[in-house]
Write a protein that holds these residues in place. Structure first.
Motif, PDB file in Angstrom:
ATOM      1  N   ASP A 256       1.014  -1.207  -0.080  1.00  0.00           N
ATOM      2  CA  ASP A 256      -0.079   0.040  -0.074  1.00  0.00           C
ATOM      3  C   ASP A 256       0.934   1.304   0.122  1.00  0.00           C
ATOM      4  O   ASP A 256       0.322   2.283   0.345  1.00  0.00           O
ATOM      5  N   TRP A 257       2.096   1.171  -0.380  1.00  0.00           N
ATOM      6  CA  TRP A 257       3.273   2.180  -0.205  1.00  0.00           C
ATOM      7  C   TRP A 257       2.591   3.414  -0.997  1.00  0.00           C
ATOM      8  O   TRP A 257       2.705   4.423  -0.463  1.00  0.00           O
ATOM      9  N   ALA A 258       2.246   3.113  -2.027  1.00  0.00           N
ATOM     10  CA  ALA A 258       1.822   4.509  -3.119  1.00  0.00           C
ATOM     11  C   ALA A 258       0.597   5.069  -2.405  1.00  0.00           C
ATOM     12  O   ALA A 258       0.670   6.310  -2.376  1.00  0.00           O
ATOM     13  N   ASN A 259      -0.208   4.497  -1.786  1.00  0.00           N
ATOM     14  CA  ASN A 259      -1.456   5.429  -1.331  1.00  0.00           C
ATOM     15  C   ASN A 259      -1.151   5.854   0.158  1.00  0.00           C
ATOM     16  O   ASN A 259      -1.392   6.934   0.317  1.00  0.00           O
ATOM     17  N   VAL A 260      -0.134   5.353   0.761  1.00  0.00           N
ATOM     18  CA  VAL A 260       0.435   5.929   1.964  1.00  0.00           C
ATOM     19  C   VAL A 260       1.088   7.197   1.554  1.00  0.00           C
ATOM     20  O   VAL A 260       0.973   8.293   2.067  1.00  0.00           O
ATOM     21  N   MET A 261       2.072   7.170   0.324  1.00  0.00           N
ATOM     22  CA  MET A 261       2.766   8.162  -0.135  1.00  0.00           C
ATOM     23  C   MET A 261       1.339   9.646  -0.452  1.00  0.00           C
ATOM     24  O   MET A 261       1.510  10.631  -0.150  1.00  0.00           O
ATOM     25  N   ARG A 262       0.342   8.996  -1.080  1.00  0.00           N
ATOM     26  CA  ARG A 262      -0.881  10.135  -1.546  1.00  0.00           C
ATOM     27  C   ARG A 262      -1.335  10.646  -0.237  1.00  0.00           C
ATOM     28  O   ARG A 262      -1.899  11.510  -0.347  1.00  0.00           O
ATOM     29  N   ARG A 263      -1.462   9.989   0.873  1.00  0.00           N
ATOM     30  CA  ARG A 263      -1.944  10.358   2.163  1.00  0.00           C
ATOM     31  C   ARG A 263      -1.064  11.559   2.643  1.00  0.00           C
ATOM     32  O   ARG A 263      -1.749  12.850   3.266  1.00  0.00           O
ATOM     33  N   PHE A 264       0.194  11.906   2.221  1.00  0.00           N
ATOM     34  CA  PHE A 264       0.809  12.748   2.597  1.00  0.00           C
ATOM     35  C   PHE A 264       0.922  14.006   1.581  1.00  0.00           C
ATOM     36  O   PHE A 264       0.872  15.188   1.840  1.00  0.00           O
ATOM     37  N   THR A 265       1.260  13.454   0.337  1.00  0.00           N
ATOM     38  CA  THR A 265       1.161  14.471  -0.701  1.00  0.00           C
ATOM     39  C   THR A 265      -0.218  15.195  -0.860  1.00  0.00           C
ATOM     40  O   THR A 265      -0.206  16.257  -1.673  1.00  0.00           O
ATOM     41  N   ASP A 266      -1.388  14.679  -0.509  1.00  0.00           N
ATOM     42  CA  ASP A 266      -2.620  15.105  -0.799  1.00  0.00           C
ATOM     43  C   ASP A 266      -2.551  16.429   0.444  1.00  0.00           C
ATOM     44  O   ASP A 266      -3.618  17.330   0.278  1.00  0.00           O
ATOM     45  N   LEU A 267      -1.791  16.505   1.499  1.00  0.00           N
ATOM     46  CA  LEU A 267      -1.489  17.697   2.236  1.00  0.00           C
ATOM     47  C   LEU A 267      -0.674  18.681   1.745  1.00  0.00           C
ATOM     48  O   LEU A 267      -0.500  19.599   2.317  1.00  0.00           O
ATOM     49  N   GLY A 268      -0.150  18.499   0.539  1.00  0.00           N
ATOM     50  CA  GLY A 268       0.634  19.380  -0.143  1.00  0.00           C
ATOM     51  C   GLY A 268       2.011  19.322  -0.030  1.00  0.00           C
ATOM     52  O   GLY A 268       2.810  20.120  -0.572  1.00  0.00           O
ATOM     53  N   LEU A 269       2.564  18.110   0.627  1.00  0.00           N
ATOM     54  CA  LEU A 269       4.126  17.987   0.730  1.00  0.00           C
ATOM     55  C   LEU A 269       4.369  17.417  -0.764  1.00  0.00           C
ATOM     56  O   LEU A 269       3.648  16.268  -1.393  1.00  0.00           O
ATOM     57  N   GLU A 270       5.815  17.170  -0.897  1.00  0.00           N
ATOM     58  CA  GLU A 270       6.331  16.399  -1.869  1.00  0.00           C
ATOM     59  C   GLU A 270       6.869  15.304  -1.194  1.00  0.00           C
ATOM     60  O   GLU A 270       7.115  15.285   0.246  1.00  0.00           O
ATOM     61  N   ALA A 271       7.142  14.076  -1.757  1.00  0.00           N
ATOM     62  CA  ALA A 271       7.498  12.920  -1.069  1.00  0.00           C
ATOM     63  C   ALA A 271       8.929  12.518  -1.664  1.00  0.00           C
ATOM     64  O   ALA A 271       9.360  12.683  -3.014  1.00  0.00           O
ATOM     65  N   ALA A 272       9.582  11.770  -1.051  1.00  0.00           N
ATOM     66  CA  ALA A 272      10.976  11.284  -1.490  1.00  0.00           C
ATOM     67  C   ALA A 272      10.953   9.821  -0.790  1.00  0.00           C
ATOM     68  O   ALA A 272      10.843   9.673   0.326  1.00  0.00           O
ATOM     69  N   VAL A 273      11.519   8.989  -1.550  1.00  0.00           N
ATOM     70  CA  VAL A 273      12.254   7.739  -1.205  1.00  0.00           C
ATOM     71  C   VAL A 273      13.578   8.136  -0.808  1.00  0.00           C
ATOM     72  O   VAL A 273      14.481   8.408  -1.801  1.00  0.00           O
ATOM     73  N   THR A 274      14.109   7.969   0.316  1.00  0.00           N
ATOM     74  CA  THR A 274      15.265   8.530   0.769  1.00  0.00           C
ATOM     75  C   THR A 274      16.537   7.670   1.159  1.00  0.00           C
ATOM     76  O   THR A 274      17.685   8.103   1.351  1.00  0.00           O
ATOM     77  N   GLU A 275      16.145   6.373   1.636  1.00  0.00           N
ATOM     78  CA  GLU A 275      17.499   5.353   1.970  1.00  0.00           C
ATOM     79  C   GLU A 275      16.995   4.162   1.486  1.00  0.00           C
ATOM     80  O   GLU A 275      17.220   3.210   2.351  1.00  0.00           O
ATOM     81  N   MET A 276      16.750   3.818   0.428  1.00  0.00           N
ATOM     82  CA  MET A 276      16.222   2.570  -0.115  1.00  0.00           C
ATOM     83  C   MET A 276      17.188   1.574  -0.086  1.00  0.00           C
ATOM     84  O   MET A 276      18.399   1.926  -0.475  1.00  0.00           O
ATOM     85  N   ASP A 277      16.959   0.489   0.169  1.00  0.00           N
ATOM     86  CA  ASP A 277      17.804  -0.848   0.030  1.00  0.00           C
ATOM     87  C   ASP A 277      16.995  -1.942   0.363  1.00  0.00           C
ATOM     88  O   ASP A 277      15.911  -2.133   1.065  1.00  0.00           O
ATOM     89  N   VAL A 278      17.285  -2.931  -0.046  1.00  0.00           N
ATOM     90  CA  VAL A 278      16.602  -4.333   0.034  1.00  0.00           C
ATOM     91  C   VAL A 278      17.650  -5.406   0.292  1.00  0.00           C
ATOM     92  O   VAL A 278      18.192  -6.261  -0.389  1.00  0.00           O
TER      93      VAL A 278
END
Length: 356
Positions: A256-278
């Motif tokens: 559900d990561w994309a939808n979680v991002m949208r919950r924040f960007t809907d508030l007018g924020l930009e989003a970033a993936v900042t420390e990705m590793d797998v």
């Protein structure tokens, strides 16, 4: 992001012989209708900046490391060099050489910089934590120390940093505010204070709140949303939300990561993936590498599906210098390139990913 501190280093080696890529913001590399040849070209094609955390010792000492870093990435983050214990190991004695090296290398190679991090509960200088513990630093003095730290660091790099992780990991896994020296001695208002101080020091830099497990942890998501809404209600300047993105293939992908991002960007924020590793449980197998590639690809697809997701940064690009083995026993191989700097399936999967 907790990682081992960088040891004292020699003077920066010259990069004069290294090829300096053109600024991707000013150069069309023409990937129309084909798979991009590298992450810089993918950044131009998608409009999302591709970044990596930078190991300063490797930046100085390893030419092959520099070559890949500067060829592939349009954005960089100092892994440790901008953390408080690194820049002010003794009170009033600043050591900027490592942080400056990251910023100068970025300037020469057309890369933007993420500042990491102004306020965190880890990797604080011993003089600060000891003074708070033994009472020689009062709460009033602590607030002044924090204000001076934020102001000094942001002012030094004014106009040279695209975005700052202003506060890092302020919410615990259970959704409660993390019990830190800042919360204990200054109260929850310290968060608003540091955002205001950072904005005053650099009116144009993007200001972020950054955290781990924000991709899926409902309690942490809800509390972080509440913090953002409270800051906005108080007219506190906040521009972005950072999702660290430390994943492991032994766990389900946060679907559900994309939808979680949208919950924040809907508030007018930009989003970033900042420390990705797998990361994966060792040993490496072709099947594990295929799953890792799938996770990286899905993460980028999630970012690309959210118009306000502006950055996709990995926490180190090579297994040669990954933080993972030092913190997760028996795990590793978390990066896009192996220890010999050969690209892994995850790298090729990113290049094949496009906007929906």
């Amino acid at each position: 992001m907790l990682a081992a501190p960088v040891p004292a280093l020699a003077a920066p080696a010259s990069n004069a012989a290294d090829p300096a890529p053109a600024d991707p913001a000013q150069t069309d590399r023409g990937s129309h209708g084909r798979t991009p040849r590298d992450l810089r070209e993918l950044a131009h094609k998608t409009g999302v900046r591709f970044g990596s955390a930078v190991d300063v010792a490797a930046l100085r000492a390893e030419r092959d490391y520099r070559t890949v870093l500067n060829r592939e990435f349009t954005h960089v983050t100092a892994e440790n060099a901008m953390k408080w214990e690194s820049v002010e190991p003794q009170r009033g004695v600043f050591t900027w050489a490592d942080a400056d090296a990251v910023v100068e290398n970025a300037r020469r190679n057309g890369q933007k910089v993420r500042g990491h991090t102004l306020v965190w509960h880890n990797q604080l200088p011993a003089w600060l934590t000891t003074g708070v513990e033994n009472g020689t630093i009062s709460d009033t003095e602590l607030r002044k120390i924090l204000r001076d730290h934020v102001t000094t660091q942001v002012s030094r790099y004014r106009g040279k940093i695209r975005a700052w992780d202003v506060v890092n990991e302020v919410v615990d896994d259970d959704g409660a505010m993390r019990q830190t020296i800042w919360l204990t001695h200054l109260g929850p208002g310290y968060i608003a204070d540091v955002f205001r101080w950072a904005r005053k020091a650099d009116p144009h830099v993007k200001l972020y709140i950054n955290d781990y497990n924000l991709e899926w942890n409902t309690a942490k998501i809800d509390t972080t949303l509440a913090i953002v809404k409270d800051l906005q209600a108080k007219r506190v300047p906040i521009d972005g939300i950072g999702f660290q993105g430390h994943l492991g293939i032994q766990y389900d992908y946060p679907g559900d990561w994309a939808n979680v991002m949208r919950r924040f960007t809907d508030l007018g924020l930009e989003a970033a993936v900042t420390e990705m590793d797998v990361r994966m449980i060792l040993p490496v197998t072709p099947e594990k590498l295929a799953t890792q590639a799938d996770y990286y690809g899905r993460a980028l697809s999630d970012c690309l599906s959210v118009p306000a997701c502006r950055e996709f940064t990995v926490w180190g690009f090579t297994d040669r210098h990954s933080w993972v083995p030092g913190w997760f026993d028996g795990e590793g191989a978390a990066c896009l390139f192996d220890e010999s700097l050969a690209p892994k399936p995850a790298y090729r999967r990113l290049l094949a990913t496009s906007r929906p």
